[in-house]
Each structure stands twice: as C-alpha cells, then as structure tokens.
Design a protein around this motif. Sequence first.
Motif, PDB file in Angstrom:
ATOM      1  N   THR A 113       2.317  -0.581 -10.686  1.00 51.96           N
ATOM      2  CA  THR A 113       1.912   0.827 -10.645  1.00 51.96           C
ATOM      3  C   THR A 113       2.071   1.489  -9.287  1.00 51.96           C
ATOM      4  OG1 THR A 113      -0.361   0.136 -10.194  1.00 51.96           O
ATOM      5  CG2 THR A 113       0.251   0.455 -12.495  1.00 51.96           C
ATOM      6  N   GLY A 114       2.465   0.751  -8.283  1.00 53.68           N
ATOM      7  CA  GLY A 114       2.636   1.360  -6.965  1.00 53.68           C
ATOM      8  C   GLY A 114       2.242   0.423  -5.852  1.00 53.68           C
ATOM      9  N   ALA A 115       2.411   0.882  -4.621  1.00 50.22           N
ATOM     10  CA  ALA A 115       2.084   0.059  -3.459  1.00 50.22           C
ATOM     11  C   ALA A 115       0.582  -0.211  -3.415  1.00 50.22           C
ATOM     12  CB  ALA A 115       2.529   0.765  -2.191  1.00 50.22           C
ATOM     13  N   PRO A 116       0.168  -1.310  -2.786  1.00 51.05           N
ATOM     14  CA  PRO A 116      -1.256  -1.637  -2.692  1.00 51.05           C
ATOM     15  C   PRO A 116      -2.078  -0.489  -2.113  1.00 51.05           C
ATOM     16  CG  PRO A 116       0.057  -3.511  -2.005  1.00 51.05           C
ATOM     17  CD  PRO A 116       1.013  -2.367  -2.183  1.00 51.05           C
ATOM     18  N   ALA A 117      -3.267  -0.325  -2.651  1.00 56.20           N
ATOM     19  CA  ALA A 117      -4.124   0.798  -2.258  1.00 56.20           C
ATOM     20  C   ALA A 117      -4.643   0.675  -0.830  1.00 56.20           C
ATOM     21  CB  ALA A 117      -5.303   0.896  -3.218  1.00 56.20           C
ATOM     22  N   GLY A 118      -4.680  -0.543  -0.296  1.00 58.13           N
ATOM     23  CA  GLY A 118      -5.234  -0.731   1.051  1.00 58.13           C
ATOM     24  C   GLY A 118      -4.296  -0.357   2.175  1.00 58.13           C
ATOM     25  N   GLY A 119      -3.048   0.017   1.848  1.00 64.66           N
ATOM     26  CA  GLY A 119      -2.107   0.424   2.880  1.00 64.66           C
ATOM     27  C   GLY A 119      -1.306  -0.705   3.501  1.00 64.66           C
ATOM     28  N   LYS A 120      -1.588  -1.945   3.126  1.00 65.92           N
ATOM     29  CA  LYS A 120      -0.823  -3.081   3.622  1.00 65.92           C
ATOM     30  C   LYS A 120       0.235  -3.462   2.584  1.00 65.92           C
ATOM     31  CE  LYS A 120      -3.433  -3.851   7.295  1.00 65.92           C
ATOM     32  NZ  LYS A 120      -2.930  -3.789   8.698  1.00 65.92           N
ATOM     33  N   PRO A 121       1.408  -3.908   3.021  1.00 64.13           N
ATOM     34  CA  PRO A 121       2.443  -4.308   2.069  1.00 64.13           C
ATOM     35  C   PRO A 121       2.027  -5.524   1.254  1.00 64.13           C
ATOM     36  CG  PRO A 121       3.059  -4.951   4.297  1.00 64.13           C
ATOM     37  CD  PRO A 121       1.856  -4.086   4.427  1.00 64.13           C
ATOM     38  N   MET A 122       2.568  -5.637   0.054  1.00 64.99           N
ATOM     39  CA  MET A 122       2.263  -6.768  -0.807  1.00 64.99           C
ATOM     40  C   MET A 122       2.700  -8.053  -0.112  1.00 64.99           C
ATOM     41  SD  MET A 122       0.796  -7.113  -3.729  1.00 64.99           S
ATOM     42  CE  MET A 122       0.140  -8.725  -4.091  1.00 64.99           C
ATOM     43  N   GLN A 123       1.859  -9.071  -0.156  1.00 61.63           N
ATOM     44  CA  GLN A 123       2.138 -10.304   0.577  1.00 61.63           C
ATOM     45  C   GLN A 123       1.242 -11.426   0.070  1.00 61.63           C
ATOM     46  OE1 GLN A 123       0.023 -10.072   4.646  1.00 61.63           O
ATOM     47  NE2 GLN A 123       0.206  -7.916   4.011  1.00 61.63           N
ATOM     48  N   THR A 170       0.692 -13.658  -6.541  1.00 61.13           N
ATOM     49  CA  THR A 170       1.323 -14.737  -7.306  1.00 61.13           C
ATOM     50  C   THR A 170       1.422 -16.038  -6.527  1.00 61.13           C
ATOM     51  OG1 THR A 170       2.666 -12.997  -8.296  1.00 61.13           O
ATOM     52  CG2 THR A 170       3.286 -15.247  -8.792  1.00 61.13           C
ATOM     53  N   TYR A 171       1.739 -15.949  -5.226  1.00 61.83           N
ATOM     54  CA  TYR A 171       1.897 -17.154  -4.415  1.00 61.83           C
ATOM     55  C   TYR A 171       0.570 -17.896  -4.260  1.00 61.83           C
ATOM     56  CZ  TYR A 171       6.665 -15.858  -3.154  1.00 61.83           C
ATOM     57  OH  TYR A 171       8.001 -15.563  -3.200  1.00 61.83           O
ATOM     58  N   THR A 172      -0.506 -17.155  -4.027  1.00 57.13           N
ATOM     59  CA  THR A 172      -1.820 -17.785  -3.898  1.00 57.13           C
ATOM     60  C   THR A 172      -2.246 -18.415  -5.213  1.00 57.13           C
ATOM     61  OG1 THR A 172      -2.540 -16.300  -2.112  1.00 57.13           O
ATOM     62  CG2 THR A 172      -4.265 -17.358  -3.425  1.00 57.13           C
ATOM     63  N   PHE A 173      -2.035 -17.688  -6.304  1.00 58.87           N
ATOM     64  CA  PHE A 173      -2.414 -18.191  -7.629  1.00 58.87           C
ATOM     65  C   PHE A 173      -1.713 -19.523  -7.927  1.00 58.87           C
ATOM     66  CE2 PHE A 173      -2.010 -18.659 -12.186  1.00 58.87           C
ATOM     67  CZ  PHE A 173      -3.228 -18.208 -12.690  1.00 58.87           C
ATOM     68  N   ARG A 174      -0.402 -19.585  -7.720  1.00 62.09           N
ATOM     69  CA  ARG A 174       0.357 -20.792  -8.024  1.00 62.09           C
ATOM     70  C   ARG A 174      -0.030 -21.930  -7.076  1.00 62.09           C
ATOM     71  NH1 ARG A 174       5.141 -22.541 -10.682  1.00 62.09           N
ATOM     72  NH2 ARG A 174       4.907 -24.820 -10.623  1.00 62.09           N
ATOM     73  N   TYR A 175      -0.265 -21.619  -5.827  1.00 62.84           N
ATOM     74  CA  TYR A 175      -0.657 -22.658  -4.877  1.00 62.84           C
ATOM     75  C   TYR A 175      -1.995 -23.273  -5.260  1.00 62.84           C
ATOM     76  CZ  TYR A 175      -2.326 -24.937  -0.657  1.00 62.84           C
ATOM     77  OH  TYR A 175      -2.845 -25.852   0.227  1.00 62.84           O
ATOM     78  N   LEU A 176      -2.958 -22.433  -5.625  1.00 67.91           N
ATOM     79  CA  LEU A 176      -4.262 -22.951  -6.036  1.00 67.91           C
ATOM     80  C   LEU A 176      -4.144 -23.790  -7.304  1.00 67.91           C
ATOM     81  CD1 LEU A 176      -6.675 -19.913  -5.464  1.00 67.91           C
ATOM     82  CD2 LEU A 176      -6.263 -21.864  -3.944  1.00 67.91           C
ATOM     83  N   LEU A 177      -3.249 -23.391  -8.192  1.00 70.11           N
ATOM     84  CA  LEU A 177      -3.098 -24.088  -9.464  1.00 70.11           C
ATOM     85  C   LEU A 177      -2.565 -25.507  -9.293  1.00 70.11           C
ATOM     86  CD1 LEU A 177      -3.148 -24.053 -12.576  1.00 70.11           C
ATOM     87  CD2 LEU A 177      -0.820 -23.099 -12.497  1.00 70.11           C
ATOM     88  N   ASP A 178      -1.443 -25.649  -8.565  1.00 69.47           N
ATOM     89  CA  ASP A 178      -0.835 -26.985  -8.440  1.00 69.47           C
ATOM     90  C   ASP A 178      -0.143 -27.248  -7.098  1.00 69.47           C
ATOM     91  OD1 ASP A 178       1.400 -25.366  -8.639  1.00 69.47           O
ATOM     92  OD2 ASP A 178       1.910 -25.983 -10.677  1.00 69.47           O
TER      93      ASP A 178
END
Length: 220
Positions: A113-123, A170-178
């Motif tokens: 839906t758009g860039a993150p609301a906090g003003g920082k790039p997605m990372q 996505t990167y954090t989610f996958r790392y926590l998973l396995d």
Amino acid sequence: MQQRAINVVLTGVTGTALAGMLVAGVAAASDDSAPDKQFLSQQAVAAQEHKTSPKAGLAGGAKSEAETGSKAGSEAGSKNDVKREKKDREALLSGKTKASYFWDDGSGVNGDTGAPAGGKPMQKGLFASPSWPMHTKVKVSYDGRSVTGFVGDRGPGKPSHRGVMLDLDTYTFRYLLDGEKPKSKYNAGTGEGHLNGVKWEVLSWGKGAGSKGAPKPFGS
C-alpha cells in the motif's frame, strides 16, 4: 787517618742508600694505595648518582603511571561494558503474540500500500505495530533466535483484532522460523503465514506517533 776517611765515605754512602730506600718505600706505599682509593671514590660517586639521578626516577615513575593508567582504563572499560549489556537486556515491557510478515516498500508489488509510515525505508528489522509509537525499539525472539528492530509502520490491520499484534519484515520472519533467508522479499518461502508465541520486548519507546503500553488492535 786513612781508616777514618774510609769510614766517613762508607757512612755517607750508607746514609744515601737508606734515604733512597725510604723515599722509594714511601712512593711505593703511596702508589699501592692509590688504586684502592680511586676505586672506592668511583663506587661512592656511582652510588650517589644512582640514588639522586632524576632521569632514573622519572623513567621509573612514568612506567608506573602508564601501567596504572592502562589497568584503570581496562577496569573502567569492563565496567562500562557490563553496564551497557545490562541496560540492553532490560525491557520496559514484554509479552508474547502471534506475528505475521510483510514487505511494503511502495512499489505496488503484491498489493503493498505504500512506503512505511515511519519514514524509514523498508528493511530487515522494520516491524509494523498497530499501536506503539513510531521508532520504538523492539526485540523479537522465537525458538532460540532473536532480532532487534524498530517500529517503522502500522499493521497488521484486521488481523490485530484476532491477536496478531506484530507484522515482521520477511527476512526477520524467516530467520526466526528456521534461520534461513527468504527467496523473495514478498514471500517467506514457507507454508507458514504466522508464528505463534513470538516473544517481544520493548527496549525503548519511540518519539513518533502512537501510544505506549500493551499493544492495541489497529484503529482502537
């Protein structure tokens, strides 16, 4: 008369010889004692110089101060490290929740839906919360793995009303998973869409918009 003359000559010669021997003995005695006196004088001077030498004192003092300073600096550094680690471990608030994943960079891919609301790039390490202040520092843990990130977006929306109080990148989610990496930023690459029992710890509150305290459903 002749005998008297001979006696006078002998007496003179003997006296001269004795005088010469006395002079030689005195000189020899003087010469023999001279090295001893000279050696003792050199020892005394050397001892006095060693005792009063400012150079030796300064060198010893400088080394002692350097060693003391180094030891004190090392001890101070160790104490600061302990305090820093203790501070990092302290959580202002903690709990568990079900977490989903997202990647919303404003590209329009997969319905973002758009860039993150906090003003920082997605990372990696950018999380979405339905209520916490923007830029709140959060540590998330699951199955022995953990990632420290920050609140940089709002979400999840409707799922938050069903107990999903965190959206992880996505990167954090996958790392926590396995412990692996996703093949796509928009897809974790597993059949898991949620992680149950993710532990969260608020390490510091952000100064952005939002409310402190326990997470609340989106829009409430």
